[in-house]
Design a protein around this motif. Structure first.
Motif, short mmCIF file in Angstrom:
data_model
loop_
_atom_site.label_atom_id
_atom_site.label_comp_id
_atom_site.label_asym_id
_atom_site.label_seq_id
_atom_site.Cartn_x
_atom_site.Cartn_y
_atom_site.Cartn_z
N TYR A 54 0.81 -1.22 0.00
CA TYR A 54 0.00 0.00 0.00
C TYR A 54 0.84 1.28 0.00
N ALA A 55 2.16 1.13 0.03
CA ALA A 55 3.08 2.28 0.08
C ALA A 55 2.70 3.25 1.21
N ILE A 56 2.64 2.68 2.42
CA ILE A 56 2.30 3.47 3.60
C ILE A 56 3.39 3.31 4.65
N LEU A 57 3.46 4.29 5.52
CA LEU A 57 4.45 4.29 6.58
C LEU A 57 3.79 4.74 7.88
N PRO A 58 3.87 3.94 8.95
CA PRO A 58 3.28 4.38 10.21
C PRO A 58 4.10 5.54 10.79
N ILE A 59 3.41 6.60 11.21
CA ILE A 59 4.16 7.75 11.73
C ILE A 59 3.82 8.12 13.17
N ARG A 60 2.65 7.74 13.66
CA ARG A 60 2.32 8.00 15.06
C ARG A 60 1.01 7.28 15.42
N ARG A 61 0.83 7.14 16.73
CA ARG A 61 -0.43 6.61 17.25
C ARG A 61 -1.22 7.76 17.84
N GLU A 62 -2.50 7.76 17.57
CA GLU A 62 -3.42 8.69 18.19
C GLU A 62 -4.43 7.85 18.95
N PRO A 63 -5.24 8.45 19.81
CA PRO A 63 -6.14 7.64 20.65
C PRO A 63 -7.01 6.65 19.88
N ASN A 64 -7.47 7.01 18.71
CA ASN A 64 -8.41 6.14 17.99
C ASN A 64 -7.86 5.48 16.74
N ALA A 65 -6.59 5.74 16.40
CA ALA A 65 -6.07 5.18 15.15
C ALA A 65 -4.55 5.26 15.08
N ILE A 74 -5.61 7.35 -0.36
CA ILE A 74 -5.91 5.94 -0.11
C ILE A 74 -7.43 5.79 -0.13
N ASP A 75 -7.91 4.89 -0.95
CA ASP A 75 -9.37 4.71 -1.07
C ASP A 75 -9.93 4.01 0.18
N PRO A 76 -11.21 4.22 0.46
CA PRO A 76 -11.82 3.64 1.67
C PRO A 76 -11.72 2.12 1.75
N ILE A 77 -11.79 1.43 0.64
CA ILE A 77 -11.68 -0.03 0.67
C ILE A 77 -10.28 -0.45 1.11
N SER A 78 -9.26 0.25 0.64
CA SER A 78 -7.89 -0.05 1.06
C SER A 78 -7.68 0.28 2.53
N ILE A 79 -8.26 1.38 2.99
CA ILE A 79 -8.15 1.73 4.42
C ILE A 79 -8.74 0.61 5.27
N ALA A 80 -9.91 0.11 4.88
CA ALA A 80 -10.54 -0.99 5.61
C ALA A 80 -9.68 -2.25 5.56
N CYS A 88 -6.05 -2.87 13.60
CA CYS A 88 -6.04 -1.54 14.20
C CYS A 88 -6.64 -0.55 13.21
N PRO A 89 -7.49 0.37 13.69
CA PRO A 89 -7.99 1.40 12.78
C PRO A 89 -6.84 2.30 12.32
N ILE A 90 -6.93 2.78 11.09
CA ILE A 90 -5.91 3.71 10.60
C ILE A 90 -6.57 4.97 10.06
N ALA A 91 -5.78 6.00 10.04
CA ALA A 91 -6.10 7.24 9.33
C ALA A 91 -4.79 7.61 8.62
N TYR A 92 -4.89 8.50 7.64
CA TYR A 92 -3.67 8.81 6.91
C TYR A 92 -3.52 10.29 6.63
N VAL A 93 -2.27 10.66 6.36
CA VAL A 93 -1.92 12.00 5.89
C VAL A 93 -1.14 11.81 4.59
N ILE A 94 -1.15 12.85 3.78
CA ILE A 94 -0.37 12.81 2.54
C ILE A 94 0.90 13.61 2.74
N VAL A 95 2.00 13.04 2.29
CA VAL A 95 3.31 13.68 2.40
C VAL A 95 3.90 13.89 1.00
N PRO A 96 4.86 14.80 0.86
CA PRO A 96 5.47 15.03 -0.45
C PRO A 96 6.11 13.77 -1.04
N LYS A 97 6.10 13.72 -2.35
CA LYS A 97 6.68 12.59 -3.10
C LYS A 97 8.10 12.30 -2.62
#
Length: 115
Positions: A54-65, A74-80, A88-97
């Protein structure tokens, strides 16, 4: 190549400007990260097969994700699917290429392969 990448390669946009535009379009935040300073505990929270697929990188934990960085939306199906795979639930941010790509190489394609 996607149009955003073409515009960056042509010098019309910076990678930060492209990340901002993609984040607005996806309705998420944008950040800049240093992939070399991520805690190993976070890296271990996502198996290499999932992070690389999925070309993702974990960067921090927040209370709910677990917050992950991506260079694209990232499309909702991939997030699920990711959430199911890492239990674990995830949320994402976009970072520069390049920021996720470099960190994925550093953390997941070396001898420290975490899964």
């Amino acid at each position: 190549m996607k149009i955003g990448s073409v515009l960056v390669h042509a010098g019309i946009l910076t990678s930060t400007e492209l990340a901002d535009a993609l984040a607005i379009q996806a309705g998420v935040a944008t950040e800049t990260i240093d992939g070399y300073t991520i805690l190993e505990e976070l890296i271990r929270s996502i198996p290499a097969s999932v992070a690389l697929h999925y070309a993702i990188l974990p960067i921090r934990r927040e209370p709910n994700a677990l917050i992950v960085a991506s260079e694209t939306a990232i499309d909702p199906i991939s997030i699920a699917a990711i959430s199911r795979k890492i239990y674990c639930p995830i949320a994402y941010v976009i970072v520069p290429k390049g920021q996720v790509t470099v960190a994925l190489r550093r953390w997941y394609t070396t001898t420290k392969n975490f899964g």
